[in-house]
Write a protein that holds these residues in place. Structure first.
Motif, mmCIF file in Angstrom:
data_model
loop_
_atom_site.group_PDB
_atom_site.id
_atom_site.type_symbol
_atom_site.label_atom_id
_atom_site.label_comp_id
_atom_site.label_asym_id
_atom_site.label_seq_id
_atom_site.Cartn_x
_atom_site.Cartn_y
_atom_site.Cartn_z
ATOM 1 N N VAL A 74 1.054 -1.279 -0.141
ATOM 2 C CA VAL A 74 -0.221 -0.138 -0.387
ATOM 3 C C VAL A 74 1.161 1.118 0.213
ATOM 4 O O VAL A 74 0.364 2.626 -0.765
ATOM 5 N N MET A 75 2.100 1.536 0.866
ATOM 6 C CA MET A 75 2.863 2.379 0.690
ATOM 7 C C MET A 75 3.363 3.095 -0.985
ATOM 8 O O MET A 75 3.960 3.777 -0.869
ATOM 9 N N LEU A 76 3.738 1.758 -1.188
ATOM 10 C CA LEU A 76 4.022 1.924 -2.899
ATOM 11 C C LEU A 76 3.374 2.832 -3.579
ATOM 12 O O LEU A 76 3.460 3.197 -4.717
ATOM 13 N N LEU A 77 2.074 2.922 -3.393
ATOM 14 C CA LEU A 77 0.729 3.538 -4.228
ATOM 15 C C LEU A 77 1.037 5.092 -3.995
ATOM 16 O O LEU A 77 0.671 5.908 -4.599
ATOM 17 N N PHE A 78 1.635 5.267 -2.866
ATOM 18 C CA PHE A 78 2.004 6.665 -2.477
ATOM 19 C C PHE A 78 3.178 7.285 -3.187
ATOM 20 O O PHE A 78 4.111 6.681 -3.060
ATOM 21 N N LYS A 79 3.254 8.658 -2.895
ATOM 22 C CA LYS A 79 4.132 9.378 -2.874
ATOM 23 C C LYS A 79 5.194 10.118 -1.851
ATOM 24 O O LYS A 79 4.573 9.142 -0.616
ATOM 25 N N GLU A 80 6.301 10.593 -1.397
ATOM 26 C CA GLU A 80 6.643 10.917 -0.374
ATOM 27 C C GLU A 80 5.802 11.224 0.707
ATOM 28 O O GLU A 80 5.569 10.594 2.090
ATOM 29 N N ARG A 83 3.192 8.268 1.693
ATOM 30 C CA ARG A 83 3.754 7.424 3.112
ATOM 31 C C ARG A 83 3.798 7.983 3.967
ATOM 32 O O ARG A 83 3.843 7.231 5.173
ATOM 33 N N PHE A 84 5.264 9.359 4.121
ATOM 34 C CA PHE A 84 4.815 9.339 5.930
ATOM 35 C C PHE A 84 3.346 10.166 6.760
ATOM 36 O O PHE A 84 3.231 9.233 7.605
ATOM 37 N N ILE A 85 2.619 10.106 5.648
ATOM 38 C CA ILE A 85 1.380 10.182 6.768
ATOM 39 C C ILE A 85 0.499 9.077 6.924
ATOM 40 O O ILE A 85 0.355 9.101 7.702
ATOM 41 N N LEU A 86 1.068 8.465 5.955
ATOM 42 C CA LEU A 86 0.408 6.563 5.966
ATOM 43 C C LEU A 86 1.057 6.153 7.508
ATOM 44 O O LEU A 86 0.795 5.232 8.128
ATOM 45 N N GLY A 87 2.497 6.209 7.075
ATOM 46 C CA GLY A 87 3.468 5.863 8.337
ATOM 47 C C GLY A 87 2.475 6.121 9.726
ATOM 48 O O GLY A 87 2.586 5.341 10.555
ATOM 49 N N VAL A 88 2.994 7.336 9.752
ATOM 50 C CA VAL A 88 2.403 8.237 10.899
ATOM 51 C C VAL A 88 0.902 7.357 11.825
ATOM 52 O O VAL A 88 0.724 6.920 12.494
ATOM 53 N N ILE A 89 -0.112 7.571 10.401
ATOM 54 C CA ILE A 89 -1.645 6.455 10.974
ATOM 55 C C ILE A 89 -0.870 5.548 11.858
ATOM 56 O O ILE A 89 -1.890 5.564 12.322
ATOM 57 N N SER A 90 -0.840 5.026 10.433
ATOM 58 C CA SER A 90 -0.432 3.199 10.974
ATOM 59 C C SER A 90 0.554 3.012 12.143
ATOM 60 O O SER A 90 -0.302 2.246 13.282
ATOM 61 N N ASN A 91 1.097 3.911 12.637
ATOM 62 C CA ASN A 91 1.768 3.412 14.088
ATOM 63 C C ASN A 91 1.039 4.105 14.937
ATOM 64 O O ASN A 91 1.115 3.713 16.403
ATOM 65 N N LEU A 152 9.484 9.317 12.791
ATOM 66 C CA LEU A 152 9.262 8.938 10.968
ATOM 67 C C LEU A 152 9.797 11.104 10.691
ATOM 68 O O LEU A 152 9.449 11.605 10.450
ATOM 69 N N ILE A 153 9.063 11.348 12.082
ATOM 70 C CA ILE A 153 8.004 12.922 11.474
ATOM 71 C C ILE A 153 9.967 13.959 11.792
ATOM 72 O O ILE A 153 9.904 15.117 10.678
ATOM 73 N N ARG A 154 11.161 13.807 12.850
ATOM 74 C CA ARG A 154 12.572 13.557 12.237
ATOM 75 C C ARG A 154 12.781 13.383 10.794
ATOM 76 O O ARG A 154 13.156 15.035 10.781
ATOM 77 N N GLN A 155 11.946 12.910 10.219
ATOM 78 C CA GLN A 155 13.308 12.287 9.118
ATOM 79 C C GLN A 155 12.598 12.658 7.714
ATOM 80 O O GLN A 155 13.427 13.195 6.952
#
Length: 173
Positions: A74-80, A83-91, A152-155
């Motif tokens: 699913v992450m591959l479907l999004f741009k940077e 991916r950041f927003i989805l990563g933060v939400i999933s975590n 993730l936020i710092r990166q």
């Protein structure tokens, strides 16, 4: 400070190594004593409870290594930014899940320690010790998920901060 860094980097890893060594010792004792005709009842129980601890601490280690259950496709479907927003939400959703389980583990642990005071059948140890794995494991997972969100936020800020500075410099130049 170095000690805290060492703990942050290695806590779960060394704890899992220790628990695995306890399991190997208990199972080896069980095999040897069964062959002699004198099986030990406590070794099977110790190996079982060590395995429970190993599972929960390993889950925390997997979260620390960012290898917990997720759908990478699913992450591959999004741009940077996506991916950041989805990563933060999933975590964050995983964090909520682990906090709920940590709290429930705490309630169960409290009940076993102060109300029921149940003992294990073979070793006669308090049953709160094996059940503490739930509370400890999910609490560690919660902590590791918070670390992951902060990372993730710092990166993201670091990557976008450099890009924004370059855009500002290009507009001025």
């Amino acid at each position: 400070m170095k000690f805290l860094k060492f703990l942050d980097d290695n806590l779960e890893k060394y704890f899992c190594i220790f628990i695995l060594a306890v399991m190997v010792f208990a199972i080896a004792c069980q095999v040897v004593f069964r062959m002699t005709g004198l099986p030990l009842s406590w070794t099977e129980e110790l190996a079982r409870y060590a395995y429970i601890w190993l599972i929960y601490i390993s889950c925390s280690y997997a979260v620390k290594q960012d290898r917990h259950i997720k759908i990478d496709a699913v992450m591959l479907l999004f741009k940077e930014k996506g991916r950041f927003i989805l990563g933060v939400i999933s975590n964050f959703l995983c964090f909520i899940f682990t906090v709920v389980f940590s709290y429930q583990g705490f309630l169960m642990l409290h009940r076993l320690m102060f109300v029921m005071k149940q003992k294990s059948p073979a070793m006669r140890m308090p049953m709160s010790l094996p059940y503490a794995a739930i509370f400890v494991g999910f609490t560690l997972m919660s902590f590791r998920l918070l670390q992951s969100i902060v990372r993730l936020i710092r990166q993201h800020k670091k990557e976008n901060g450099g890009a924004n500075a370059a855009l500002t410099e290009a507009k001025q130049g």
